[in-house]
Design a protein around this motif. Structure first.
Motif, PDB file in Angstrom:
ATOM      1  N   SER A   1     -66.375 -22.824 116.663  1.00 54.62           N
ATOM      2  CA  SER A   1     -67.859 -23.128 116.158  1.00 54.62           C
ATOM      3  C   SER A   1     -68.135 -21.928 115.180  1.00 54.62           C
ATOM      4  O   SER A   1     -68.447 -22.120 114.366  1.00 54.62           O
ATOM      5  CB  SER A   1     -68.911 -23.069 117.250  1.00 54.62           C
ATOM      6  OG  SER A   1     -70.018 -22.903 116.911  1.00 54.62           O
ATOM      7  N   ALA A   2     -67.599 -20.744 115.541  1.00 59.90           N
ATOM      8  CA  ALA A   2     -67.837 -19.510 114.912  1.00 59.90           C
ATOM      9  C   ALA A   2     -66.838 -19.523 113.728  1.00 59.90           C
ATOM     10  O   ALA A   2     -67.486 -19.316 112.775  1.00 59.90           O
ATOM     11  CB  ALA A   2     -67.699 -18.314 115.954  1.00 59.90           C
TER      12      ALA A   2
ATOM     13  N   SER B   1     -72.369 -18.126 114.627  1.00 60.50           N
ATOM     14  CA  SER B   1     -73.006 -19.347 114.975  1.00 60.50           C
ATOM     15  C   SER B   1     -74.012 -18.933 116.117  1.00 60.50           C
ATOM     16  O   SER B   1     -74.389 -19.177 116.777  1.00 60.50           O
ATOM     17  CB  SER B   1     -72.266 -20.336 115.547  1.00 60.50           C
ATOM     18  OG  SER B   1     -71.450 -20.485 114.813  1.00 60.50           O
TER      19      SER B   1
ATOM     20  N   SER C   1     -71.849 -16.634 110.706  1.00 59.12           N
ATOM     21  CA  SER C   1     -70.337 -16.881 110.778  1.00 59.12           C
ATOM     22  C   SER C   1     -70.193 -16.803 112.684  1.00 59.12           C
ATOM     23  O   SER C   1     -69.394 -17.609 113.020  1.00 59.12           O
ATOM     24  CB  SER C   1     -69.630 -15.310 110.531  1.00 59.12           C
ATOM     25  OG  SER C   1     -68.161 -15.243 110.631  1.00 59.12           O
TER      26      SER C   1
ATOM     27  N   GLY D   1     -65.439 -20.936 110.833  1.00 60.08           N
ATOM     28  CA  GLY D   1     -65.713 -22.086 109.905  1.00 60.08           C
ATOM     29  C   GLY D   1     -65.675 -22.059 108.563  1.00 60.08           C
ATOM     30  O   GLY D   1     -64.716 -20.924 108.053  1.00 60.08           O
ATOM     31  N   LEU D   2     -66.480 -22.676 107.596  1.00 57.82           N
ATOM     32  CA  LEU D   2     -66.284 -22.529 106.220  1.00 57.82           C
ATOM     33  C   LEU D   2     -66.985 -21.110 105.871  1.00 57.82           C
ATOM     34  O   LEU D   2     -66.599 -20.575 104.980  1.00 57.82           O
ATOM     35  CB  LEU D   2     -67.049 -23.496 105.471  1.00 57.82           C
ATOM     36  CG  LEU D   2     -66.888 -24.895 105.919  1.00 57.82           C
ATOM     37  CD1 LEU D   2     -67.931 -26.049 105.183  1.00 57.82           C
ATOM     38  CD2 LEU D   2     -65.425 -25.293 105.302  1.00 57.82           C
ATOM     39  N   GLY D   3     -67.638 -20.594 106.694  1.00 56.26           N
ATOM     40  CA  GLY D   3     -68.060 -19.322 106.641  1.00 56.26           C
ATOM     41  C   GLY D   3     -67.323 -18.235 106.566  1.00 56.26           C
ATOM     42  O   GLY D   3     -67.175 -17.119 105.801  1.00 56.26           O
TER      43      GLY D   3
ATOM     44  N   SER E   1     -67.118 -26.520 113.554  1.00 57.70           N
ATOM     45  CA  SER E   1     -68.357 -25.808 113.515  1.00 57.70           C
ATOM     46  C   SER E   1     -69.276 -27.043 113.395  1.00 57.70           C
ATOM     47  O   SER E   1     -70.654 -26.773 113.882  1.00 57.70           O
ATOM     48  CB  SER E   1     -68.392 -24.961 112.287  1.00 57.70           C
ATOM     49  OG  SER E   1     -67.351 -23.965 112.167  1.00 57.70           O
TER      50      SER E   1
ATOM     51  N   SER F   1     -70.204 -28.508 116.736  1.00 53.75           N
ATOM     52  CA  SER F   1     -70.768 -27.628 117.719  1.00 53.75           C
ATOM     53  C   SER F   1     -72.282 -27.913 117.502  1.00 53.75           C
ATOM     54  O   SER F   1     -73.231 -27.594 118.383  1.00 53.75           O
ATOM     55  CB  SER F   1     -70.360 -26.248 117.649  1.00 53.75           C
ATOM     56  OG  SER F   1     -70.815 -25.404 116.236  1.00 53.75           O
TER      57      SER F   1
ATOM     58  N   ILE G   1     -76.746 -22.870 119.577  1.00 54.50           N
ATOM     59  CA  ILE G   1     -75.403 -23.588 119.977  1.00 54.50           C
ATOM     60  C   ILE G   1     -74.679 -22.662 121.051  1.00 54.50           C
ATOM     61  O   ILE G   1     -74.276 -23.296 121.963  1.00 54.50           O
ATOM     62  CB  ILE G   1     -74.655 -23.416 118.817  1.00 54.50           C
ATOM     63  CG1 ILE G   1     -75.041 -24.866 117.801  1.00 54.50           C
ATOM     64  CG2 ILE G   1     -73.226 -23.767 119.083  1.00 54.50           C
ATOM     65  CD1 ILE G   1     -75.207 -24.459 116.683  1.00 54.50           C
TER      66      ILE G   1
ATOM     67  N   PHE H   1     -78.889 -19.927 116.687  1.00 51.68           N
ATOM     68  CA  PHE H   1     -78.891 -21.727 116.525  1.00 51.68           C
ATOM     69  C   PHE H   1     -79.053 -22.425 117.648  1.00 51.68           C
ATOM     70  O   PHE H   1     -79.133 -23.557 117.706  1.00 51.68           O
ATOM     71  CB  PHE H   1     -77.471 -22.099 115.649  1.00 51.68           C
ATOM     72  CG  PHE H   1     -77.315 -21.484 114.375  1.00 51.68           C
ATOM     73  CD1 PHE H   1     -77.801 -22.289 113.127  1.00 51.68           C
ATOM     74  CD2 PHE H   1     -76.790 -20.420 114.099  1.00 51.68           C
ATOM     75  CE1 PHE H   1     -77.671 -21.544 111.831  1.00 51.68           C
ATOM     76  CE2 PHE H   1     -76.408 -19.890 112.810  1.00 51.68           C
ATOM     77  CZ  PHE H   1     -76.910 -20.508 111.652  1.00 51.68           C
TER      78      PHE H   1
HETATM   79  N1  PFF Z   1     -70.053 -20.381 111.974  1.00 51.11           N
HETATM   80  C1  PFF Z   1     -69.816 -21.260 111.090  1.00 51.11           C
HETATM   81  C2  PFF Z   1     -69.139 -21.039 109.830  1.00 51.11           C
HETATM   82  O1  PFF Z   1     -68.757 -19.593 109.811  1.00 51.11           O
HETATM   83  O2  PFF Z   1     -68.785 -21.595 109.077  1.00 51.11           O
HETATM   84  C3  PFF Z   1     -70.962 -21.897 110.538  1.00 51.11           C
HETATM   85  C4  PFF Z   1     -72.019 -22.369 111.615  1.00 51.11           C
HETATM   86  C5  PFF Z   1     -71.627 -23.074 112.689  1.00 51.11           C
HETATM   87  C6  PFF Z   1     -73.315 -22.039 111.687  1.00 51.11           C
HETATM   88  C7  PFF Z   1     -72.562 -23.584 113.691  1.00 51.11           C
HETATM   89  C8  PFF Z   1     -74.244 -22.302 112.604  1.00 51.11           C
HETATM   90  C9  PFF Z   1     -73.741 -23.068 113.536  1.00 51.11           C
HETATM   91  F1  PFF Z   1     -74.750 -23.429 114.571  1.00 51.11           F
END
Ligand code: PFF
Length: 539
Positions: A59-60, A274, A272, A62-64, A377, A380, A279, A277
């Motif tokens: 989840s953490a 997450s 980044s 990701g595209l971020g 991500s 999640s 989650i 949120f």
């Molecule tokens: N953390 C993910 C990233 O860095 O791409 C993006 C993300 C996932 C944001 C889940 C928020 C979330 F709830």
């Protein structure tokens, strides 16, 4: 005579059964109330601790990590950005991550039910729905970025962006970008198809809840990491790479005086990791009640930040190479938003030495990495929302997952229009840089002051060898909320000074403040709806 014996025996048997049933019900209620905190015994569970850690990292990371972090570092002083980023991690990222995982584990419920249980009656349930509504807005646009990636995966087979300039290809051919947010045009079919594929992928990954997610993350977490390592090695061995790395690691100290650099660092840490949120609350609610919160949280935070840092080498090494081939200095490349992943990087790949095949392979690997990074991500977020709904309303999980995927897809269609990028930009800015930060302030006040940070810390320390000291309380009660509040005030001042990116006020009112207001209203409306969980607790 025989009949009366049979009837007598039967009536005694029935009496006995009724008594057993009665004591069974009493005992079950007693156990539930005293040992299980009113939780249904059949809550789903991660198959192991490492699967939970893997899913949370999924989840953490990701595209971020791959385009947002290097992009932020590029815009905010290169190496200087690493300092506020690290400070934001320690003063807000890690304390909040621990807090959310501790709450999910303790209350064994998604964010809304967990926050309700944390206060008295329905007091803070809205603090669970509000972030879920916010994350819904995020997943709607996150999936369109996944859709672009699907499209680029296809185009990488022919390096389609080399036929014109890579910027024209992205903004013109792929996005068909109009001249203003008000000019939506029609739906962009290739993007809609990418969106459908993304949502099918999400549905497939979470259709059987924690069980299917556990299987998927065994692939979607290690695979992009391996791909990233390949891309880092390739980047670092390119001519000129060292200049890019120097740009990345050499601090521009004077940029530290700019408060916006600090704001960007905090925003990046939350996105980044997450956190905020809801989650991580949902994910932790599938952990056994004696799980170790601090150690798990530290592993997740460390892995996430390390991957961002490493991704920086792939990106800046490649930028160094591009500087050498194009003659444009890195500082003058004026990379913004998605330009890094969809314009600059593809352009650099098309110039790799070794011929067309090598370029196609690296382009394909890059977009495959983005897809596999993003998918866990994205799901999640959906899982976080579904957990909240199922826990409150007792809905069937499979149907709720399917319904949410459909609603999420429908909401994302606005981003598949010709003005999609504008709306994405506006929603992303308001949601991440204002709404989330405000949620953070409330979470800290409610947990730190009303529930008591010390109480929560004592609870999570009990099950861990890694004990957190009173500094954690200090962060949650003072440092984190005050720094977040400062960011909120800064945002307000900025937005009154000038219209964000020069957009028309009416568009900012709809996509910015409108979305913020909608998430708050949604939070309160869902709190007032009658749920099944409350009935169970009352009974
Ligand atoms: N953390 C993910 C990233 O860095 O791409 C993006 C993300 C996932 C944001 C889940 C928020 C979330 F709830």
């Amino acid at each position: 005579m025989v009949y009366s014996i049979i009837i007598h025996t039967l009536s005694q048997l029935i009496g006995l059964l009724a008594e057993i049933l009665y004591y069974y019900i009493v005992l079950r209620r007693y156990l539930q109330k005293n040992f299980l905190g009113g939780v249904k015994m059949s809550r789903e569970r991660w198959s192991s601790r490492s699967i939970f850690i893997l899913a949370a990292i999924g989840s953490a990371v990701g595209l971020g990590n791959t385009w947002r972090f290097p992009g932020q570092a590029y815009q905010n002083g290169g190496g200087a950005f690493l300092i506020p980023y690290f400070i934001a991690l320690v003063t807000a990222g890690i304390p909040l991550l621990i807090m959310e995982i501790a709450i999910g584990k303790k209350f064994q419920a998604g964010a809304p039910t967990a926050f309700r249980k944390l206060g008295k009656k329905k007091g803070f349930e809205w603090l669970g729905w509000w972030p879920l509504a916010t994350s819904f807005a995020i997943v709607a646009y996150y999936c369109i970025v996944m859709s672009w990636t699907f499209n680029y995966l296809w185009h990488s087979l022919t390096l389609a962006w080399t036929k014109s300039s890579s910027a024209d290809f992205f903004y013109g051919d792929v996005l068909r970008l109009s001249d203003s947010p008000g000019n939506l045009g029609g739906l962009n079919m290739p993007l809609v198809i990418g969106l459908v594929l993304t949502w099918i992928f999400i549905w497939f990954s979470i259709r059987n809840g924690v069980k299917s997610m556990g299987k998927i993350v065994k692939w979607t977490v290690p695979l992009p990491i391996i791909l990233l390592i390949i891309l880092v090695i390739r980047a670092l061995t390119l001519p000129g790479a060292i200049d890019g790395i120097n740009y990345y690691l050499t601090p521009q100290w004077d940029r530290l005086k700019d408060i916006n650099v600090w704001a960007a660092a905090y925003g990046q840490i939350f996105f980044s990791l997450s956190v905020l949120f809801g989650i991580m609350v949902a994910y932790a609610s599938f952990l056994p009640k004696d799980s170790d919160v601090p150690t798990n949280s530290m592993i997740i935070a460390f892995a996430d930040c390390l991957l961002s840092f490493v991704a920086g080498f792939a990106v800046f090494g490649t930028l160094g190479f591009l500087q050498q081939t194009s003659g444009t200095a890195i500082a003058d490349m004026s990379i913004t938003g998605p330009g890094l992943a969809f314009v600059t990087y593809p352009e650099a790949i098309a110039q790799l030495p070794g011929g067309l095949w090598i370029q196609v392979v690296f382009a394909f690997l890059f977009f495959l990495m983005l897809l596999t990074l993003g998918i866990d991500s994205a799901f999640s977020i959906v899982e976080g929302i579904v957990t909240g709904l199922v826990d409150k309303f007792g809905w069937d999980k499979k149907k709720t997952v399917a319904g949410m995927c459909f609603v999420g897809f429908a909401a994302g269609l606005i981003f598949a229009t010709n003005a999609g990028l504008y709306w994405l930009d506006i929603v992303d800015n308001w949601v991440n840089n204002f709404n989330l930060i405000l949620i953070g302030v409330f979470e800290c006040v409610v947990v730190g002051w009303i529930y008591s940070a010390k109480k929560l810390r004592n609870e999570f320390n009990e099950d861990s060898n890694m004990k957190f000291g009173p500094w954690w309380d200090f962060m949650i009660k003072y440092v984190t909320p005050l720094s977040l509040l400062g960011l909120n005030i800064l945002f307000l001042i900025d937005s009154f000074k000038a219209n964000y990116e020069g957009y028309a006020t009416k568009h900012l009112l709809i996509g910015g403040w409108g979305i913020v207001l909608a998430t708050i209203v949604f939070g309160f409306v869902f709190t007032t709806l009658k749920g099944k969980d409350l009935e169970e607790e009352v009974n």
